[in-house]
Write an enzyme that holds these catalytic residues in place. Structure first.
Site, mmCIF file in Angstrom:
data_model
loop_
_atom_site.group_PDB
_atom_site.id
_atom_site.type_symbol
_atom_site.label_atom_id
_atom_site.label_comp_id
_atom_site.label_asym_id
_atom_site.label_seq_id
_atom_site.Cartn_x
_atom_site.Cartn_y
_atom_site.Cartn_z
ATOM 1 N N HIS A 72 0.845 -1.209 0.000
ATOM 2 C CA HIS A 72 0.000 0.000 0.000
ATOM 3 C C HIS A 72 0.873 1.249 0.000
ATOM 4 C CE1 HIS A 72 -4.218 -1.488 1.338
ATOM 5 N NE2 HIS A 72 -3.639 -2.351 0.548
ATOM 6 N N TYR A 200 -9.206 5.610 7.440
ATOM 7 C CA TYR A 200 -9.350 5.931 8.871
ATOM 8 C C TYR A 200 -10.325 7.101 8.945
ATOM 9 C CZ TYR A 200 -5.062 3.253 9.947
ATOM 10 O OH TYR A 200 -4.110 2.266 10.095
ATOM 11 N N PRO A 292 -4.415 0.153 18.637
ATOM 12 C CA PRO A 292 -4.144 -0.288 17.263
ATOM 13 C C PRO A 292 -4.232 0.806 16.198
ATOM 14 C CG PRO A 292 -6.263 -1.143 18.019
ATOM 15 C CD PRO A 292 -5.629 -0.486 19.190
ATOM 16 N N LYS A 296 0.911 -0.295 14.994
ATOM 17 C CA LYS A 296 2.318 -0.395 15.414
ATOM 18 C C LYS A 296 2.666 -1.618 16.274
ATOM 19 C CE LYS A 296 4.156 2.927 13.340
ATOM 20 N NZ LYS A 296 3.900 2.228 12.073
ATOM 21 N N TYR A 384 4.004 6.365 10.217
ATOM 22 C CA TYR A 384 3.159 5.231 9.814
ATOM 23 C C TYR A 384 3.974 4.154 9.100
ATOM 24 C CZ TYR A 384 -1.107 2.815 8.424
ATOM 25 O OH TYR A 384 -2.104 1.877 8.268
HETATM 26 P P1 RFL Z 1 1.307 -12.249 21.290
HETATM 27 O O1 RFL Z 1 0.869 -12.276 19.867
HETATM 28 O O2 RFL Z 1 0.291 -11.903 22.310
HETATM 29 O O3 RFL Z 1 1.915 -13.681 21.595
HETATM 30 C C1 RFL Z 1 2.223 -14.102 22.913
HETATM 31 C C2 RFL Z 1 2.230 -15.607 22.949
HETATM 32 O O4 RFL Z 1 2.569 -16.022 24.272
HETATM 33 C C3 RFL Z 1 1.687 -17.045 24.678
HETATM 34 N N1 RFL Z 1 1.581 -17.102 26.145
HETATM 35 C C4 RFL Z 1 2.187 -18.031 26.895
HETATM 36 N N2 RFL Z 1 2.994 -19.033 26.566
HETATM 37 C C5 RFL Z 1 3.437 -19.840 27.583
HETATM 38 N N3 RFL Z 1 3.062 -19.663 28.890
HETATM 39 C C6 RFL Z 1 2.236 -18.665 29.241
HETATM 40 N N4 RFL Z 1 1.850 -18.536 30.525
HETATM 41 C C7 RFL Z 1 1.767 -17.787 28.231
HETATM 42 N N5 RFL Z 1 0.960 -16.710 28.241
HETATM 43 C C8 RFL Z 1 0.863 -16.299 26.961
HETATM 44 C C9 RFL Z 1 0.366 -16.692 24.006
HETATM 45 O O5 RFL Z 1 -0.513 -17.809 23.918
HETATM 46 C C10 RFL Z 1 0.851 -16.183 22.647
HETATM 47 O O6 RFL Z 1 0.948 -17.230 21.709
HETATM 48 O O7 RFL Z 1 2.530 -11.260 21.512
HETATM 49 P P2 RFL Z 1 3.744 -10.848 20.514
HETATM 50 O O8 RFL Z 1 4.348 -12.066 19.896
HETATM 51 O O9 RFL Z 1 4.591 -9.904 21.267
HETATM 52 O O10 RFL Z 1 3.031 -10.080 19.297
HETATM 53 C C11 RFL Z 1 2.391 -8.849 19.477
HETATM 54 C C12 RFL Z 1 1.226 -8.668 18.493
HETATM 55 O O11 RFL Z 1 0.400 -9.825 18.559
HETATM 56 C C13 RFL Z 1 0.412 -7.416 18.775
HETATM 57 O O12 RFL Z 1 1.243 -6.340 19.090
HETATM 58 C C14 RFL Z 1 -0.471 -7.004 17.566
HETATM 59 O O13 RFL Z 1 -1.474 -7.961 17.309
HETATM 60 C C15 RFL Z 1 -1.127 -5.647 17.828
HETATM 61 N N6 RFL Z 1 -2.036 -5.221 16.740
HETATM 62 C C16 RFL Z 1 -1.549 -4.640 15.589
HETATM 63 N N7 RFL Z 1 -0.228 -4.478 15.406
HETATM 64 C C17 RFL Z 1 0.257 -3.980 14.230
HETATM 65 O O14 RFL Z 1 1.473 -3.844 14.089
HETATM 66 N N8 RFL Z 1 -0.556 -3.604 13.191
HETATM 67 C C18 RFL Z 1 -1.901 -3.726 13.290
HETATM 68 O O15 RFL Z 1 -2.579 -3.428 12.313
HETATM 69 C C19 RFL Z 1 -2.438 -4.231 14.531
HETATM 70 N N9 RFL Z 1 -3.768 -4.353 14.682
HETATM 71 C C20 RFL Z 1 -3.416 -5.397 16.880
HETATM 72 C C21 RFL Z 1 -4.258 -4.940 15.812
HETATM 73 C C22 RFL Z 1 -3.971 -6.012 18.003
HETATM 74 C C23 RFL Z 1 -5.333 -6.162 18.095
HETATM 75 N N10 RFL Z 1 -5.834 -6.830 19.243
HETATM 76 C C24 RFL Z 1 -6.906 -7.729 19.256
HETATM 77 C C25 RFL Z 1 -5.091 -6.809 20.488
HETATM 78 C C26 RFL Z 1 -5.617 -5.064 15.895
HETATM 79 C C27 RFL Z 1 -6.176 -5.660 17.030
HETATM 80 C C28 RFL Z 1 -7.671 -5.730 17.074
HETATM 81 C C1 PHB Z 2 -6.172 -4.351 10.492
HETATM 82 O O1 PHB Z 2 -6.240 -4.559 9.261
HETATM 83 O O2 PHB Z 2 -6.514 -5.214 11.313
HETATM 84 C C2 PHB Z 2 -5.672 -3.057 10.979
HETATM 85 C C3 PHB Z 2 -5.196 -2.127 10.064
HETATM 86 C C4 PHB Z 2 -4.750 -0.890 10.507
HETATM 87 C C5 PHB Z 2 -4.778 -0.599 11.860
HETATM 88 C C6 PHB Z 2 -5.237 -1.540 12.774
HETATM 89 C C7 PHB Z 2 -5.702 -2.767 12.327
HETATM 90 O O3 PHB Z 2 -4.356 0.612 12.282
#
Ligand code: RFL
Ligand code: PHB
Length: 389
Positions: A72, A200, A292, A296, A384
């Site tokens: 993108h 957005y 989110p 980041k 971004y």
């Molecule tokens: P994770 O993905 O939470 O993985 C952690 C892992 O540790 C395990 N765990 C354990 N394992 C052993 N013993 C225990 N006691 C444990 N407790 C937990 C878990 O089961 C899991 O497998 O952390 P990690 O690897 O640091 O990754 C971080 C990302 O997942 C997170 O920052 C992103 O998803 C955030 N996020 C977004 N980030 C972006 O860069 N771009 C985005 O567009 C974006 N959109 C989002 C998001 C997060 C969202 N939610 C639901 C929180 C959109 C949403 C809606």
């Molecule tokens: C997504 O596609 O899940 C998404 C994209 C941009 C954001 C957050 C989530 O800022």
């Protein structure tokens, strides 16, 4: 059992770190609480910075992302019934790649399996131990039997609720937090995205985001109250609400259809300092959370992995601890800049309960200023696409 690096958590940070270590000939074991299917069932991030995409290539897990990911070059901001395109490529020479976290995780798991990396799934009661001394280890249970994994280093890649950060509470850990008074209700639907770029939207009814996973799968979000329940949001209500928060010509183009996933996520900013305690390192969501809005979270997990991997490799290859010693400092400098950006995007785009008509006008004025200022648009764009590592 003994390994060089014990990794807690097989989310994107644990898997990426594990793969870079394996490829560098550094032995590692991942301990994961959940099953592989559970980890793959989580629908989360969608936007990758070039830096993170490059690390997936480096880990030998980037081929499908390069084939199927959607590069993108810009995104749209909508406010006061108008559009302003942020020309990411024109302003910074960089783009982002839209590719779901689920797919990143799957590609890294496949690569780990190909290269013989060990992951213990369904590991219960995982606990990092003795990381202040020279001989740390991690205890865990499987099928009711307690195991000890001896190691040189422990990487706490276990997300916000994991045991690693909890193990250092009360031992000089300082935390900084902001909880926002709203959440995001997100859906996935197999309908073509309303636009080929992300939108957005700032709207007096609340924020909305139009994203995607492919040319046939859309990912949409609306700001909601914290006490709302998914059951109160049948698909019809969701589609009506998101269309009301978009300019009319965009709303009229939107294709609707049954959702295949629907969930509510609260928004929070959180940082834990420092990110190193002896031989234990906090990585990714274990150390910090961003709302989110700036996309980041996943990308910050990748930059932490960059700094930690470089430090650990130096330790083994060059017998130098210089990189390890500055891990926390280097990671936190980048973390705080991403925290600031995510906080700013959240404040500018969302409707806060207390903001009133004055606050709404101020947001619209800020967005209008941004639309007319190359300097302000460039500042947004360079954050971004991702600040340098
Ligand atoms: P994770 O993905 O939470 O993985 C952690 C892992 O540790 C395990 N765990 C354990 N394992 C052993 N013993 C225990 N006691 C444990 N407790 C937990 C878990 O089961 C899991 O497998 O952390 P990690 O690897 O640091 O990754 C971080 C990302 O997942 C997170 O920052 C992103 O998803 C955030 N996020 C977004 N980030 C972006 O860069 N771009 C985005 O567009 C974006 N959109 C989002 C998001 C997060 C969202 N939610 C639901 C929180 C959109 C949403 C809606
Ligand atoms: C997504 O596609 O899940 C998404 C994209 C941009 C954001 C957050 C989530 O800022």
């Amino acid at each position: 059992m003994r390994t060089q690096v014990a990794i807690i958590g097989s989310g994107p940070s644990g898997l990426l770190l594990g793969q870079l270590l394996t490829d560098a000939g550094i032995d590692n074991v991942i301990l994961e609480r959940a099953t592989q299917d559970y980890v793959l069932g989580r629908i989360r991030a969608g936007v990758l910075e070039e830096g993170m995409a490059g690390m997936l290539d480096e880990a030998g897990a980037g081929a499908r992302m390069r084939r199927e990911g959607l590069p993108h070059d810009g995104f749209d901001l909508t406010f006061s019934a108008r559009h302003h395109r942020i020309d990411l490529f024109g302003l910074t020479g960089k783009h982002v790649i839209v590719y779901g976290q689920t797919e990143v995780t799957r590609d890294l798991m496949d690569r780990r399996a190909q290269t013989g990396g060990v992951t213990v799934y369904e590991a219960a009661n995982v606990q990092p131990r003795d990381f202040d001394g020279a001989q740390p280890y991690v205890t865990y249970e499987q099928d009711g039997i307690e195991h000890r994994l001896y190691c040189d280093f422990i990487a706490g890649c276990d997300g916000y609720h994991g045991p690693s950060r909890k193990a250092v509470e009360g031992r000089g850990l300082e935390t900084f937090e902001r909880v926002y008074p709203f959440g995001w209700l997100g859906i996935v639907a197999d309908v073509p995205p309303v636009s080929h770029e992300l939108i957005y939207s700032n709207h007096p009814r609340g924020f909305a985001l139009c994203s995607m996973r492919s040319n046939t799968r859309s990912r949409y979000y609306v700001q909601c109250a914290l006490d709302e329940k998914v059951e109160e949001w049948p698909d019809e209500r969701f589609w009506d609400e998101i269309r009301r928060r978009l300019p009319t010509e965009t709303a009229e183009k939107m294709t609707t259809g049954p959702s295949i996933e629907k969930s509510i996520a609260p928004l929070r900013s959180f940082v834990a300092e420092p990110m190193r305690f002896g031989r234990l390192f906090l990585v990714g969501d274990a150390a910090h959370i961003v709302p989110p809005t700036g996309a980041k979270g996943l990308n910050l997990a990748a930059s932490d992995v960059r700094y930690l991997f470089d430090g650990v490799r130096e330790h083994y290859a060059e017998k130098s601890d210089a990189g390890i010693d500055v891990y926390s400092q280097r990671a936190l400098r980048r973390v705080w800049k991403a925290e600031r950006f995510s906080w700013w995007m959240t404040n500018t785009m969302h409707c806060f309960p207390e903001q009133g008509a004055f606050g709404q006008r101020i947001q619209e004025a800020e967005l209008d200023y941004l639309a007319g200022s190359v300097a302000a648009s460039t500042s947004l764009a360079e954050n971004y696409v991702g600040l340098p590592y």
